[in-house]
Design a protein around this motif. Structure first.
Motif, PDB file in Angstrom:
ATOM      1  N   LEU A  62     -17.119  37.785   2.800  1.00  0.00           N
ATOM      2  CA  LEU A  62     -16.652  36.836   1.788  1.00  0.00           C
ATOM      3  C   LEU A  62     -17.107  35.410   2.078  1.00  0.00           C
ATOM      4  CD1 LEU A  62     -13.070  38.135   0.931  1.00  0.00           C
ATOM      5  CD2 LEU A  62     -15.209  38.470  -0.321  1.00  0.00           C
ATOM      6  N   LEU A  63     -17.181  35.076   3.331  1.00  0.00           N
ATOM      7  CA  LEU A  63     -17.559  33.718   3.707  1.00  0.00           C
ATOM      8  C   LEU A  63     -18.970  33.377   3.219  1.00  0.00           C
ATOM      9  CD1 LEU A  63     -15.974  31.628   5.268  1.00  0.00           C
ATOM     10  CD2 LEU A  63     -17.229  32.282   7.339  1.00  0.00           C
ATOM     11  N   ASP A  64     -19.907  34.305   3.425  1.00  0.00           N
ATOM     12  CA  ASP A  64     -21.316  34.018   3.130  1.00  0.00           C
ATOM     13  C   ASP A  64     -21.795  34.534   1.793  1.00  0.00           C
ATOM     14  OD1 ASP A  64     -21.593  32.924   5.568  1.00  0.00           O
ATOM     15  OD2 ASP A  64     -22.232  34.793   6.539  1.00  0.00           O
ATOM     16  N   ARG A  65     -21.162  35.584   1.287  1.00  0.00           N
ATOM     17  CA  ARG A  65     -21.757  36.232   0.116  1.00  0.00           C
ATOM     18  C   ARG A  65     -20.731  36.702  -0.917  1.00  0.00           C
ATOM     19  NH1 ARG A  65     -25.948  38.647   2.141  1.00  0.00           N
ATOM     20  NH2 ARG A  65     -25.885  38.159   4.347  1.00  0.00           N
ATOM     21  N   ALA A  66     -19.671  35.916  -1.102  1.00  0.00           N
ATOM     22  CA  ALA A  66     -18.619  36.310  -2.050  1.00  0.00           C
ATOM     23  C   ALA A  66     -19.187  36.558  -3.448  1.00  0.00           C
ATOM     24  CB  ALA A  66     -17.543  35.237  -2.104  1.00  0.00           C
ATOM     25  N   GLU A  67     -20.171  35.749  -3.843  1.00  0.00           N
ATOM     26  CA  GLU A  67     -20.705  35.876  -5.209  1.00  0.00           C
ATOM     27  C   GLU A  67     -21.868  36.859  -5.301  1.00  0.00           C
ATOM     28  OE1 GLU A  67     -18.889  34.586  -7.503  1.00  0.00           O
ATOM     29  OE2 GLU A  67     -17.700  33.719  -5.863  1.00  0.00           O
ATOM     30  N   GLN A  68     -22.345  37.307  -4.165  1.00  0.00           N
ATOM     31  CA  GLN A  68     -23.484  38.243  -4.175  1.00  0.00           C
ATOM     32  C   GLN A  68     -23.042  39.624  -4.640  1.00  0.00           C
ATOM     33  OE1 GLN A  68     -25.635  38.944  -0.276  1.00  0.00           O
ATOM     34  NE2 GLN A  68     -25.328  41.058  -0.987  1.00  0.00           N
ATOM     35  N   GLN A  80     -22.441  52.887 -19.121  1.00  0.00           N
ATOM     36  CA  GLN A  80     -21.742  51.709 -18.622  1.00  0.00           C
ATOM     37  C   GLN A  80     -22.444  51.210 -17.368  1.00  0.00           C
ATOM     38  OE1 GLN A  80     -17.846  53.397 -18.291  1.00  0.00           O
ATOM     39  NE2 GLN A  80     -17.171  52.496 -20.221  1.00  0.00           N
ATOM     40  N   GLU A  81     -22.418  49.921 -17.214  1.00  0.00           N
ATOM     41  CA  GLU A  81     -23.076  49.322 -16.066  1.00  0.00           C
ATOM     42  C   GLU A  81     -22.245  48.121 -15.665  1.00  0.00           C
ATOM     43  OE1 GLU A  81     -27.293  49.801 -16.825  1.00  0.00           O
ATOM     44  OE2 GLU A  81     -27.684  48.073 -15.539  1.00  0.00           O
ATOM     45  N   LYS A  82     -21.831  48.058 -14.412  1.00  0.00           N
ATOM     46  CA  LYS A  82     -21.047  46.892 -13.996  1.00  0.00           C
ATOM     47  C   LYS A  82     -21.408  46.517 -12.565  1.00  0.00           C
ATOM     48  CE  LYS A  82     -16.328  45.105 -13.697  1.00  0.00           C
ATOM     49  NZ  LYS A  82     -16.690  43.713 -13.856  1.00  0.00           N
ATOM     50  N   VAL A  83     -21.638  45.223 -12.396  1.00  0.00           N
ATOM     51  CA  VAL A  83     -21.962  44.727 -11.060  1.00  0.00           C
ATOM     52  C   VAL A  83     -20.715  44.049 -10.496  1.00  0.00           C
ATOM     53  CG1 VAL A  83     -23.447  43.188  -9.721  1.00  0.00           C
ATOM     54  CG2 VAL A  83     -24.362  44.351 -11.745  1.00  0.00           C
ATOM     55  N   TYR A  84     -20.274  44.501  -9.340  1.00  0.00           N
ATOM     56  CA  TYR A  84     -19.126  43.887  -8.665  1.00  0.00           C
ATOM     57  C   TYR A  84     -19.659  43.025  -7.525  1.00  0.00           C
ATOM     58  CZ  TYR A  84     -16.323  47.487 -10.981  1.00  0.00           C
ATOM     59  OH  TYR A  84     -15.718  48.302 -11.905  1.00  0.00           O
ATOM     60  N   SER A  85     -19.264  41.768  -7.524  1.00  0.00           N
ATOM     61  CA  SER A  85     -19.636  40.903  -6.391  1.00  0.00           C
ATOM     62  C   SER A  85     -18.755  41.299  -5.206  1.00  0.00           C
ATOM     63  CB  SER A  85     -19.387  39.437  -6.755  1.00  0.00           C
ATOM     64  OG  SER A  85     -17.985  39.253  -6.923  1.00  0.00           O
ATOM     65  N   TYR A  86     -19.077  40.765  -4.038  1.00  0.00           N
ATOM     66  CA  TYR A  86     -18.221  41.052  -2.872  1.00  0.00           C
ATOM     67  C   TYR A  86     -16.786  40.600  -3.136  1.00  0.00           C
ATOM     68  CZ  TYR A  86     -21.376  43.220   0.443  1.00  0.00           C
ATOM     69  OH  TYR A  86     -22.181  44.132   1.088  1.00  0.00           O
ATOM     70  N   GLN A  87     -16.622  39.453  -3.836  1.00  0.00           N
ATOM     71  CA  GLN A  87     -15.273  38.977  -4.150  1.00  0.00           C
ATOM     72  C   GLN A  87     -14.555  39.976  -5.069  1.00  0.00           C
ATOM     73  OE1 GLN A  87     -13.595  35.973  -3.082  1.00  0.00           O
ATOM     74  NE2 GLN A  87     -11.914  37.195  -3.947  1.00  0.00           N
ATOM     75  N   GLU A  88     -15.278  40.445  -6.077  1.00  0.00           N
ATOM     76  CA  GLU A  88     -14.651  41.391  -7.016  1.00  0.00           C
ATOM     77  C   GLU A  88     -14.341  42.722  -6.336  1.00  0.00           C
ATOM     78  OE1 GLU A  88     -16.520  39.908 -11.280  1.00  0.00           O
ATOM     79  OE2 GLU A  88     -17.816  40.945  -9.833  1.00  0.00           O
ATOM     80  N   LEU A  89     -15.249  43.148  -5.454  1.00  0.00           N
ATOM     81  CA  LEU A  89     -14.995  44.389  -4.723  1.00  0.00           C
ATOM     82  C   LEU A  89     -13.746  44.224  -3.855  1.00  0.00           C
ATOM     83  CD1 LEU A  89     -15.934  47.257  -3.945  1.00  0.00           C
ATOM     84  CD2 LEU A  89     -17.377  46.239  -2.184  1.00  0.00           C
ATOM     85  N   TYR A  90     -13.642  43.075  -3.216  1.00  0.00           N
ATOM     86  CA  TYR A  90     -12.475  42.769  -2.378  1.00  0.00           C
ATOM     87  C   TYR A  90     -11.194  42.857  -3.221  1.00  0.00           C
ATOM     88  CZ  TYR A  90      -9.287  39.747   0.308  1.00  0.00           C
ATOM     89  OH  TYR A  90      -8.210  39.232   0.972  1.00  0.00           O
TER      90      TYR A  90
END
Ligand code: AMP
Length: 627
Positions: A62-68, A80-90
Motif C-alpha cells: 500500500l505504501l508504494d503502489r496503492a493505486e497500481q 465483465q472486466e474490472k481492475v482492482y488497485s492494491y487499495q481496492e483489493l485491500y
C-alpha cells in the motif's frame, strides 16, 4: 554467480541460502531457526517467525503502489472486466475477512472455496490468509461426490461459492451440486456464503446460506487486523489424486511458501514489481494458487484472473489482453497451446505483444510441435517447468535469473534451488548414471513451500511419499525420468496409476470407484491413453452384470462420472467387455490394457488366457471404431 555453485549452496547450506531469500518477505517477528530437520521427513522452515501471507501480498504494497493495478478480473463469459488497485483489493479483502469473522471463522478454521474464476474467489483466499483460516479451494469443474469427500476430510466451517459458473457462454449451476455434496457428506458446514451472479435461479437454505451482496453491504468499510501466524501455520489444503480413490489433502505452510514463491519470481520467472502476469490456470489447481494469486501479488505485480476459454470471442482473446494490459509474463499449459494451434496464427500476431518477455508452460510434457508452434507464433522464449501439487513451485526449470543456461528440447531443465534430486532404480533404490531411466526422487528435506504433510494423516504422508523406494527414506515424485550428463532431467511419465488430462491430474482409481457404483457394472478398469489434444484421456473397460443394452450402459457410465466427479474426469470412451487381463493374484494388468488400447505390443503376457482376453478387447475396440 553460477547456477551450479548457487544450487550447491542451497543444498549444502540451506540456512544460509534460504535465510537470505527470507528477506524477500516481511516478518512481524524474526524466525529463530531457518530449517529444523530433526524429525525427518517433516521439515519445518523459519521456526519462531511470525508472518502473514495476505499482509505480504496486499498490505505491504500500500505504501508504494496503492493505486497500481493488483487484480485484473476479466470474464469473456459475462463480458465483465474490472481492475482492482492494491487499495481496492485491500478494501475487498478486509470486507470479506469481516464477513468470515462475523460468522465465527477463526484462526485454524477451514473454509472451502468452490468458485468460478471471479474476483471474489481471490478475495476469499486472501481473506482466509488474513485471519489465519485455512482455505481449501475445490476446482469448480468437480461435482458432488468429489466435493463431498473433500468436505468430509477438511471439515470446513464455511463454504464460499457462487450460484453458477459459466463455460462457453452457458451457465453451469454450482448450487445444486453443492447442496447435493452437503447432503452426501457426513460433516455439515454451518454456513454457505453465495455470490449471486444472476446466472442461474436457486433457492437458498434458510439459516445456512448467506447472500454475499447483503453481507458485503454490511461490512463494506470494516478493517480486519492481520492475524500474525507462525511460519509453520498451514495456509491451505489442496486436494490431489493418487493411486487410491481417496484424495490427498496437500497441506502447505505459510512462511516457507511465501519465501519460496517470492524467490521464484527472481530465479525462474524473472519479472519485476509493477509488471503484469497472466497465468491461464484455474484457482482450483496448484498453478493457480501459486501463480495467479500468491506469487505475483507477493512480488507487487498485477495479476490477470481470467474466466473464459482461449477461443471466445475468438482465438485472439488472450493476446488482445497482452496488448491491453501490457502483460510481461504468461504461464499456461501445453494443452491450451494445442487448442490454439488449430487456429490461424494471425489471431496472435495481430496484437502488439511487445510487452511480453517470456511464456512459461507446465503441467504436462511439452512436445516439440507445440513448443515450436508457439515460439514461431509469438517469437518469445518458451520456458518449460516441471512440478507437482505437492511441491507448490517448480522442481525443474532453467534458473534464468541466476544463469541463463541453454534449454534442451524435451527437458524442463535443471533442479531448482533446494531440490536435492536423485534418479533411482525402482527395484533396488540404487542411484543411476547419466541417461539411465529411473524414478525421480528428492532427498529430504524438501525445500520451503513444499507440502508439510497430508492433512490429518502424517502416517499416510510418510507411507505414500517416503517409503516407496527400497532401502531409503526419500520422496518419490512418481515420475520416471532420465538425467543427462549435463544434469538436465527429462520426464518420461508416471510410475503410478495417475493420469494427466489436459495438465490436470486424475486418479484412475477414483474414476473406477465412480463407475462401479453403477448397478449394472460388475468390474471396471480405467487407463489413460495418448490423446493428441489433451496429452492423455481416460478410457474405461466395463464388465456388465447384464449385457443386453451395451450402448445404454456406455452412456450411463459416462453420466455417472459426470454427476459424481465432474465432466473433467469423464472417460472419452467406455468399452463393454467380457473379461479383464489379470495377474495370478487377481490384480488387473493395466500396462497391457493401456498398450492394447494405444495399439502397442502388450509385452510379456503371463498366461494364454490373458492373451485371449486382450485379443477380445482389441476386437471390441476395433468394432467400436467402425460403428
Ligand atoms: P499436478 O500435481 O496435477 O500438477 O501434476 C503433477 C504431474 O504432472 C507431475 O508429477 C508430472 O507427471 C506432470 N508434469 C507437470 N509438469 C510437467 C512438465 N513440465 N513436463 C512433464 N510432466 C509434467
Amino acid at each position: 554467480m553460477s547456477y551450479k555453485s548457487e544450487h550447491e549452496r542451497s543444498i549444502k547450506n540451506p540456512d544460509d541460502f534460504w535465510g537470505e531469500q527470507a528477506k524477500l518477505i516481511h516478518w512481524e517477528k524474526p524466525f529463530t531457526r531457518v530449517l529444523n530437520y530433526s524429525n525427518p521427513p517433516f521439515a519445518t522452515w523459519f521456526e519462531g517467525g511470525l508472518t502473514n501471507i495476505c499482509y505480504n501480498a496486499v498490505d505491504r504494497h500500500l505504501l508504494d503502489r496503492a493505486e497500481q493495478a493488483a487484480l485484473i478480473a476479466v470474464s469473456t463469459e459475462t463480458n465483465q472486466e474490472k481492475v482492482y488497485s492494491y487499495q481496492e483489493l485491500y478494501d475487498e479483502v478486509n470486507c470479506m475477512a469481516a464477513i468470515l469473522k462475523a460468522h465465527g471463522i477463526q484462526k485454524g478454521d477451514r473454509v472451502l472455496i468452490y468458485m468460478p474464476m471471479i474476483a471474489q474467489a481471490c478475495f476469499a483466499m486472501l481473506a482466509c490468509a488474513r485471519i489465519g483460516a485455512i482455505h481449501t479451494v475445490v476446482f469448480g469443474g468437480f461435482a458432488s461426490h468429489s466435493l463431498a469427500s473433500r468436505i468430509d476430510d477438511a471439515k470446513p466451517k464455511m463454504i464460499v461459492t457462487a450460484e453458477a459458473g459459466s463455460r462457453g457462454g452457458k451457465a453451469i449451476p454450482y448450487k445444486p451440486l453443492l447442496d447435493e455434496a452437503i447432503s452426501l457428506s457426513q460433516y455439515k458446514p454451518a454456513k454457505v456464503l453465495i455470490v449471486n451472479r444472476g446466472l442461474a435461479a436457486f433457492t437458498p437454505v434458510v439459516g445456512r446460506d448467506l447472500d454475499y451482496a447483503l453481507e458485503r453491504a454490511q461490512h463494506l468499510h470494516d478493517l480486519v487486523p492481520i492475524e500474525w501466524v507462525d511460519a509453520t501455520h498451514p495456509s491451505y489444503i489442496l486436494y490431489t489424486s493418487g493411486t487410491t480413490g481417496k484424495p490427498k489433502g496437500v497441506q502447505r505452510d505459510t512462511g516457507g511458501y511465501a519465501v519460496a514463491l517470492a524467490s521464484t519470481m527472481n530465479h525462474i520467472f524473472c519479472c519485476k514489481p509493477g509488471e503484469t502476469m497472466f497465468c491461464t490456470s484455474d484457482i482450483g489447481w496448484v498453478v493457480g494458487h501459486s501463480y495467479i494469486i500468491y506469487a505475483p501479488l507477493l512480488h507487487g505485480m498485477a495479476t490477470v484472473l481470467y474466466e473464459g476459454t482461449p477461443l471466445r470471442p475468438d482465438a485472439g482473446i488472450w493476446w488482445s489482453l497482452v496488448e491491453k494490459y501490457k502483460i510481461s509474463v504468461m504461464f499456461s499449459a501445453p494443452t491450451a497451446i494445442r487448442v490454439l494451434k488449430k487456429h490461424d496464427p494471425r489471431f496472435l500476431t495481430q496484437y502488439d505483444l511487445s510487452s511480453l518477455h517470456t511464456f512459461f508452460l507446465a503441467g504436462e510434457p511439452l512436445d516439440e510441435p507445440t513448443a515450436s508452434w508457439i515460439h514461431g507464433a509469438i517469437n518469445k522464449p518458451i520456458v518449460d517447468n516441471y512440478w507437482q501439487t505437492e511441491t507448490g513451485w517448480p522442481i525443474l526449470a532453467i534458473q534464468r535469473g541466476v544463469e541463463a543456461l541453454p534449454s534442451k528440447f524435451g527437458s524442463p531443465g535443471v533442479p531448482s534451488f533446494g531440490y536435492n534430486m536423485k534418479l533411482l532404480d525402482d527395484a533396488s533404490g540404487a542411484e543411476l548414471g547419466p541417461n539411465q531411466k529411473g524414478v525421480i526422487a528428492i532427498e529430504g528435506p524438501l525445500p520451503p513451500g513444499c507440502m508439510q504433510t497430508i492433512w490429518g494423516d502424517d502416517k499416510r504422508f510418510i507411507s505414500t511419499y517416503w517409503e516407496t523406494i527400497p532401502g531409503r527414506m526419500i520422496y518419490s515424485t512418481f515420475d520416471w525420468g532420465i538425467k543427462d550428463q549435463d544434469g538436465y532431467f527429462f520426464i518420461l511419465g508416471r510410475t503410478d496409476d495417475v493420469i494427466n488430462v489436459a495438465g490436470h491430474r486424475l486418479g484412475t482409481r477414483e474414476i473406477e470407484e465412480s463407475i462401479s457404483s453403477h448397478p449394472n457394472v460388475s468390474e471396471v478398469a480405467v487407463v489413460g491413453i495418448e490423446d493428441k489434444l489433451k496429452g492423455q484421456s481416460a478410457i474405461a473397460f466395463v464388465i456388465p452384470r447384464d449385457a443386453t443394452n451395451v450402448a445404454q450402459l456406455e452412456a450411463e457410465c459416462m453420466k455417472t462420472v459426470d454427476n459424481q466427479l465432474g465432466a473433467i474426469a469423464r472417460p472419452s470412451r467406455v468399452y463393454v467387455i467380457t473379461a479383464l487381463p489379470k495377474t495370478r493374484s487377481g490384480k488387473i494388468v493395466r500396462r497391457s490394457l493401456q498398450a492394447v488400447a494405444e495399439g502397442r505390443d502388450p509385452g510379456d503376457i503371463s498366461t494364454m488366457e490373458d492373451q485371449t482376453v486382450l485379443t477380445q478387447i482389441k476386437t471390441v475396440m476395433e468394432q467400436n471404431l467402425v460403428s
